[in-house]
Write an enzyme that holds these catalytic residues in place. Structure first.
Site, short mmCIF file in Angstrom:
data_model
loop_
_atom_site.label_atom_id
_atom_site.label_comp_id
_atom_site.label_asym_id
_atom_site.label_seq_id
_atom_site.Cartn_x
_atom_site.Cartn_y
_atom_site.Cartn_z
N ARG A 1 0.83 -1.22 0.00
CA ARG A 1 0.00 0.00 0.00
C ARG A 1 0.86 1.26 0.00
O ARG A 1 0.49 2.28 0.59
CB ARG A 1 -0.93 0.05 1.22
CG ARG A 1 -2.10 -0.92 1.14
CD ARG A 1 -3.20 -0.51 2.11
NE ARG A 1 -3.92 -1.69 2.56
CZ ARG A 1 -4.06 -2.06 3.83
NH1 ARG A 1 -3.53 -1.33 4.80
NH2 ARG A 1 -4.71 -3.15 4.14
N ARG B 1 -3.26 6.44 1.43
CA ARG B 1 -3.82 7.60 2.14
C ARG B 1 -2.87 8.28 3.11
O ARG B 1 -3.15 9.37 3.58
CB ARG B 1 -5.08 7.16 2.90
CG ARG B 1 -6.30 6.99 2.00
CD ARG B 1 -7.51 6.56 2.78
NE ARG B 1 -7.42 5.16 3.20
CZ ARG B 1 -8.26 4.58 4.05
NH1 ARG B 1 -9.24 5.29 4.59
NH2 ARG B 1 -8.11 3.32 4.37
N ARG C 1 -7.06 11.56 -4.98
CA ARG C 1 -8.28 10.77 -4.73
C ARG C 1 -9.50 11.69 -4.69
O ARG C 1 -10.57 11.35 -5.20
CB ARG C 1 -8.13 10.00 -3.42
CG ARG C 1 -9.43 9.32 -3.04
CD ARG C 1 -9.29 8.09 -2.24
NE ARG C 1 -10.58 7.68 -1.72
CZ ARG C 1 -10.74 6.78 -0.79
NH1 ARG C 1 -9.70 6.19 -0.25
NH2 ARG C 1 -11.93 6.45 -0.38
N ASP D 1 -7.04 -2.45 -6.97
CA ASP D 1 -7.69 -3.09 -5.83
C ASP D 1 -7.69 -4.60 -6.06
O ASP D 1 -7.68 -5.05 -7.21
CB ASP D 1 -9.12 -2.59 -5.68
CG ASP D 1 -9.74 -3.05 -4.36
OD1 ASP D 1 -9.37 -2.49 -3.31
OD2 ASP D 1 -10.54 -4.00 -4.37
N TYR E 1 -14.74 -12.66 -0.20
CA TYR E 1 -15.48 -11.40 -0.37
C TYR E 1 -16.76 -11.61 -1.18
O TYR E 1 -17.80 -11.03 -0.90
CB TYR E 1 -14.60 -10.36 -1.09
CG TYR E 1 -13.58 -9.71 -0.20
CD1 TYR E 1 -13.94 -8.72 0.72
CD2 TYR E 1 -12.23 -10.06 -0.29
CE1 TYR E 1 -12.99 -8.11 1.53
CE2 TYR E 1 -11.28 -9.45 0.52
CZ TYR E 1 -11.66 -8.47 1.43
OH TYR E 1 -10.72 -7.88 2.23
#
Length: 357
Positions: A27, A31, A40, A77, A154
């Protein structure tokens, strides 16, 4: 495509001699970087950012402007494949990914299409090509996918889960159906990763985020065997260059010996696995990647430096270690603390490679 100026990451995955330990971070485009948050916001949403090749390229390159990383990783993703299967991926603030159409029945599984990476997932391969072009050989580009088991969790749960009741119920009650779904996913993942390789990815990684939720026998049957199937389908040579492969099972430290047999060049380690023990257990068969606790990046830089030194010392002399976190960086980490980690790896790792070259 330009030749690599810095190929230390690739050589390490192939267990070739290097003069220091390479480093990148799961990652790493994310963020914790204010410049990422700005892009973003401009994109409108996380999914809009993922599906815009130009913006995905921009955020992939951002961490390389700040830190001396030895690899870039595609910004995307892990759930792009189920989304391309028509399950309606969306994100809820604070809750993570969800699907509008979870997979619950035999009919649902039979209806799942195998996405064509060059049409339904074209935005990913376009991003890979664009990033590779913009890197200009600076460092290698890593492509990735979620593992078949992780994607299935998921898809069946309809989002994140703490106890995985739905997927495990399906696995225990309808094992044949579960295998049917995983088989379809393994083929889809291999197609997807091969398309990334063709578009310019120079290494690929399989993220098995939820393999560690299984018992030993279920891990072997429902997760690892499909990771192996993916690996067997990968085209690991492109234009005469070897494409190294990495398998990362979070919580998989118990099973390293059998993970070696899946055929990947390197195994990712989470922070709960002792890297010295891991090296003893896998011998010279694979490289190892990891494994600083992501929470350690909240510590003072001096503490981070000591933690880095400990991991380097535990791995010991010789090639085959890519420094990384044991899982992804968290959103509110101070970028200066990332710099402290990177600088420590650069400063303290050469001593473990003195006889290398």
């Amino acid at each position: 495509m330009q030749p690599l100026k810095n190929d230390i990451f690739i050589r390490t995955l192939l267990k070739q001699p290097v003069d220091r330990t390479p480093i990148w971070m799961m990652r790493q485009a994310g963020r914790y970087l204010p410049e990422y948050r700005k892009v973003r916001e401009q994109a409108g949403s996380f999914l809009d950012l993922c599906t815009n090749p130009e913006l995905a390229c921009e955020v992939t390159l951002q961490p390389l402007e700040r830190f001396d990383f030895d690899a870039a990783i595609l910004f995307s993703d892990i759930l792009t494949i189920p989304d391309a299967m028509g399950l309606g991926l969306y994100f809820t603030e604070g809750e993570g990914p969800k699907f509008k159409k979870p997979v619950r029945t035999a009919a649902d599984i039979q209806a799942l299409p195998i996405p064509d990476p060059n049409s339904e997932l074209r935005y990913v391969t376009d991003a890979v090509s664009l990033i590779r072009k913009n890197l200009q050989g600076r460092v290698p580009l890593i492509g990735f996918s979620g593992s078949p088991w992780t994607l299935a969790t998921y898809m069946v749960e309809g989002g994140s889960s703490k106890i995985f009741q739905r997927i495990k119920s399906l696995m225990y009650n309808e094992p044949k159906l579960m295998h049917q779904m995983l088989d379809k996913l393994a083929y889809s993942v291999a197609l997807y990763l091969n398309a990334q390789i063709e578009a310019g990815a120079q290494a690929v990684m399989l993220f098995d985020t939820w393999g560690g939720m299984l018992s030993t026998e279920d891990y072997q049957e429902f997760s690892l065997s499909y990771a192996k199937q993916v690996r067997e389908l990968l085209k690991v040579e492109q234009n005469g260059e070897k494409i190294p492969t990495i398998l990362f099972t979070k919580g998989g430290g118990l099973w390293l010996e059998s993970m070696v047999d899946a055929g990947y060049d390197a195994l990712g380690l989470d922070w709960q696995t002792d890297i010295a023990q891991a090296r003893l257990r896998v011998g010279e068969k694979v490289a190892l990647q990891g494994n600083l606790d992501p929470i350690a990046l909240y510590a003072e830089p001096k503490v981070i430096e000591e933690k880095v030194k400990t991991i380097l010392q535990k791995y010991g002399n010789g090639p085959g270690h890519v420094f990384n976190l044991g899982h992804g960086i968290l959103p509110d980490v101070n970028p200066e603390h990332v710099k402290a980690m990177v600088d420590a790896v650069h400063e303290f790792s050469p001593q473990y490679h003195q006889n290398a070259l």
